[in-house]
Design a protein around this motif. Structure first.
Motif, PDB file in Angstrom:
ATOM      1  N   GLN A  51      -3.820  -3.931  10.895  1.00  0.00           N
ATOM      2  CA  GLN A  51      -2.486  -4.156  10.218  1.00  0.00           C
ATOM      3  C   GLN A  51      -2.689  -5.134   9.019  1.00  0.00           C
ATOM      4  N   GLN A  52      -3.707  -5.566   8.876  1.00  0.00           N
ATOM      5  CA  GLN A  52      -4.063  -6.781   8.186  1.00  0.00           C
ATOM      6  C   GLN A  52      -5.119  -7.047   7.506  1.00  0.00           C
ATOM      7  N   TYR A  53      -5.447  -7.701   6.349  1.00  0.00           N
ATOM      8  CA  TYR A  53      -6.601  -7.488   5.404  1.00  0.00           C
ATOM      9  C   TYR A  53      -6.938  -6.486   4.816  1.00  0.00           C
ATOM     10  N   PHE A  54      -6.084  -5.729   4.339  1.00  0.00           N
ATOM     11  CA  PHE A  54      -6.273  -4.320   3.965  1.00  0.00           C
ATOM     12  C   PHE A  54      -6.346  -4.310   2.266  1.00  0.00           C
ATOM     13  N   PHE A  55      -5.755  -5.284   1.603  1.00  0.00           N
ATOM     14  CA  PHE A  55      -5.586  -5.232   0.101  1.00  0.00           C
ATOM     15  C   PHE A  55      -6.125  -6.678  -0.216  1.00  0.00           C
ATOM     16  N   ALA A  56      -6.789  -6.394  -1.255  1.00  0.00           N
ATOM     17  CA  ALA A  56      -7.530  -7.775  -1.868  1.00  0.00           C
ATOM     18  C   ALA A  56      -7.485  -7.812  -3.207  1.00  0.00           C
ATOM     19  N   ASP A  57      -7.454  -9.134  -3.783  1.00  0.00           N
ATOM     20  CA  ASP A  57      -7.303  -9.637  -5.157  1.00  0.00           C
ATOM     21  C   ASP A  57      -6.225  -8.702  -5.899  1.00  0.00           C
ATOM     22  N   GLU A  58      -5.144  -8.137  -5.181  1.00  0.00           N
ATOM     23  CA  GLU A  58      -3.970  -7.381  -5.559  1.00  0.00           C
ATOM     24  C   GLU A  58      -4.417  -6.255  -6.368  1.00  0.00           C
ATOM     25  N   ARG A  59      -5.542  -5.658  -5.965  1.00  0.00           N
ATOM     26  CA  ARG A  59      -5.901  -4.269  -6.523  1.00  0.00           C
ATOM     27  C   ARG A  59      -6.974  -3.479  -5.617  1.00  0.00           C
ATOM     28  N   TYR A  60      -7.451  -3.936  -4.542  1.00  0.00           N
ATOM     29  CA  TYR A  60      -8.442  -3.351  -3.647  1.00  0.00           C
ATOM     30  C   TYR A  60      -7.938  -2.993  -2.557  1.00  0.00           C
ATOM     31  N   LEU A  61      -7.714  -1.635  -2.266  1.00  0.00           N
ATOM     32  CA  LEU A  61      -7.275  -1.105  -1.039  1.00  0.00           C
ATOM     33  C   LEU A  61      -8.215  -0.350  -0.378  1.00  0.00           C
ATOM     34  N   THR A  62      -8.307  -0.791   1.046  1.00  0.00           N
ATOM     35  CA  THR A  62      -9.483  -0.354   1.700  1.00  0.00           C
ATOM     36  C   THR A  62      -9.188   1.171   1.988  1.00  0.00           C
ATOM     37  N   PRO A  63     -10.141   2.079   2.228  1.00  0.00           N
ATOM     38  CA  PRO A  63      -9.896   3.616   2.400  1.00  0.00           C
ATOM     39  C   PRO A  63      -9.250   3.857   3.911  1.00  0.00           C
ATOM     40  N   PHE A  64      -9.396   2.821   4.710  1.00  0.00           N
ATOM     41  CA  PHE A  64      -8.679   2.761   5.855  1.00  0.00           C
ATOM     42  C   PHE A  64      -7.113   2.961   5.964  1.00  0.00           C
ATOM     43  N   TYR A  65      -6.725   2.432   4.970  1.00  0.00           N
ATOM     44  CA  TYR A  65      -5.385   2.192   4.634  1.00  0.00           C
ATOM     45  C   TYR A  65      -4.560   2.870   3.785  1.00  0.00           C
ATOM     46  N   SER A  66      -5.529   3.754   3.251  1.00  0.00           N
ATOM     47  CA  SER A  66      -5.029   4.761   2.058  1.00  0.00           C
ATOM     48  C   SER A  66      -4.431   6.245   2.528  1.00  0.00           C
ATOM     49  N   PRO A  67      -3.427   6.562   2.119  1.00  0.00           N
ATOM     50  CA  PRO A  67      -2.220   5.808   1.318  1.00  0.00           C
ATOM     51  C   PRO A  67      -1.662   4.959   2.300  1.00  0.00           C
ATOM     52  N   CYS A  68      -1.161   3.631   1.663  1.00  0.00           N
ATOM     53  CA  CYS A  68      -0.399   2.776   2.615  1.00  0.00           C
ATOM     54  C   CYS A  68       0.987   3.325   2.635  1.00  0.00           C
ATOM     55  N   VAL A  69       1.594   3.859   3.404  1.00  0.00           N
ATOM     56  CA  VAL A  69       2.720   4.272   3.334  1.00  0.00           C
ATOM     57  C   VAL A  69       3.927   3.660   4.430  1.00  0.00           C
ATOM     58  N   SER A  70       3.345   2.926   5.066  1.00  0.00           N
ATOM     59  CA  SER A  70       4.109   2.087   6.108  1.00  0.00           C
ATOM     60  C   SER A  70       5.081   1.007   5.512  1.00  0.00           C
ATOM     61  N   LEU A  71       6.237   0.732   6.084  1.00  0.00           N
ATOM     62  CA  LEU A  71       6.985  -0.016   5.882  1.00  0.00           C
ATOM     63  C   LEU A  71       6.506  -1.453   5.825  1.00  0.00           C
ATOM     64  N   GLY A  72       5.426  -1.703   6.725  1.00  0.00           N
ATOM     65  CA  GLY A  72       4.729  -2.761   6.837  1.00  0.00           C
ATOM     66  C   GLY A  72       3.690  -3.158   5.645  1.00  0.00           C
ATOM     67  N   CYS A  73       3.534  -2.093   4.672  1.00  0.00           N
ATOM     68  CA  CYS A  73       2.963  -2.450   3.514  1.00  0.00           C
ATOM     69  C   CYS A  73       3.653  -3.385   2.538  1.00  0.00           C
ATOM     70  N   ALA A  74       4.810  -3.474   2.872  1.00  0.00           N
ATOM     71  CA  ALA A  74       5.661  -4.247   2.178  1.00  0.00           C
ATOM     72  C   ALA A  74       5.018  -5.851   2.163  1.00  0.00           C
TER      73      ALA A  74
END
Length: 269
Positions: A51-74
């Motif tokens: 539950q960290q280091y899953f989104f980089a450079d404000e545009r890269y989303l890792t496939p392990f967290y897609s779609p990111c629909v948890s409240l923790g994605c805030a």
């Protein structure tokens, strides 16, 4: 036939006491399969719950967290392309909406069945090597009867592949820099292209294209699609393994960029 009279011990076979007369390293392929699948499961499990280091450079989303629909994605609002509605809990992956179906799609995949039946259950481990099981009921009882639901998991996996494609395309737009192309974009594109190769080469996809047709001549479009998918289907094993590698490589790249370990090289923008 008794419970012990099976395989090379069945009636009519030569009376040989040895388990097998094979002198080659027949155990190597199932052992390698076991190591490969376990390595992916352990890595994927750790990353899904990190539950960290899953989104980089404000545009890269890792496939392990897609779609990111948890409240923790805030914590990374740019990663939540489809909103946030699942509870944030250490035991609930941020991509809990998709991961179970992707796991079931691969678990029931025709190739993976062969792979883990032979490697984990030794059913059978190799040709001319008797399996250790006294009974065999096939896929007629629970839980293996669930393998017959593979075609439905295929439909869901296709939807998730579309979401991964959307993520990869959206990554070309930076919130402040506009259209950009970086190494991460190429990594995401290669991964999603191979994921489509694995999804479309699926046996269920081949059946969707040409199954239940009596006359191909009356359905030229479906026939063309069926022949194309059939050619892909011959490489289904290749896509099954290569996508395990590209999923890990893509996730690793996003994680390393997110942690600041490496910097994403900009090609355009």
């Amino acid at each position: 036939m008794t419970a012990t009279a099976r395989g090379v011990d069945a009636p009519g076979r030569a009376g040989i006491d040895a388990r097998t007369l094979r002198t080659d390293r027949w155990w190597l392929p199932p052992a390698a399969t076991t190591v490969g699948l376990l390595a992916f499961v352990v890595y994927g499990g750790v990353r899904a719950f990190q539950q960290q280091y899953f989104f980089a450079d404000e545009r890269y989303l890792t496939p392990f967290y897609s779609p990111c629909v948890s409240l923790g994605c805030a914590a990374e609002p740019g990663a939540a392309h489809f909103g946030m509605f699942l509870p944030d809990h250490p035991l609930i992956p941020y991509a809990a909406l998709s991961l179970p179906f992707l796991l079931l799609f691969r678990l029931t995949c025709y190739y993976y069945r062969k792979a883990y039946y032979r490697s984990f259950w030794l059913s059978p481990a190799a040709c001319a090597v008797p399996e250790p099981h006294a009974q065999y009921t096939g896929e007629t009882r629970f839980p293996l009867i669930m393998q017959n639901a593979h075609r439905y998991f295929f439909y869901l996996a296709a939807v998730i592949a579309l979401i991964n494609t959307y993520d990869a395309l959206l990554a070309f737009r930076h919130p402040t820099d506009g259209f950009v192309v970086g190494v991460g974009n190429l990594v995401l594109l290669v991964n999603v292209a191979l994921l489509w190769g694995y999804t479309l080469s699926c046996h269920s996809c081949r059946h969707v294209m040409g199954g239940r047709l009596t006359h191909f001549s009356k359905h030229p479009v479906r026939y063309r699609l069926w022949t194309w998918v059939s050619r892909l289907n011959t490489r289904h094993m290749f896509f099954a393994w290569i996508t395990l590698g590209t999923l890990v490589a893509t996730d690793l790249y996003v994680m390393l960029v997110a942690r600041g370990t490496i910097t994403d090289l900009r090609i355009v923008g």
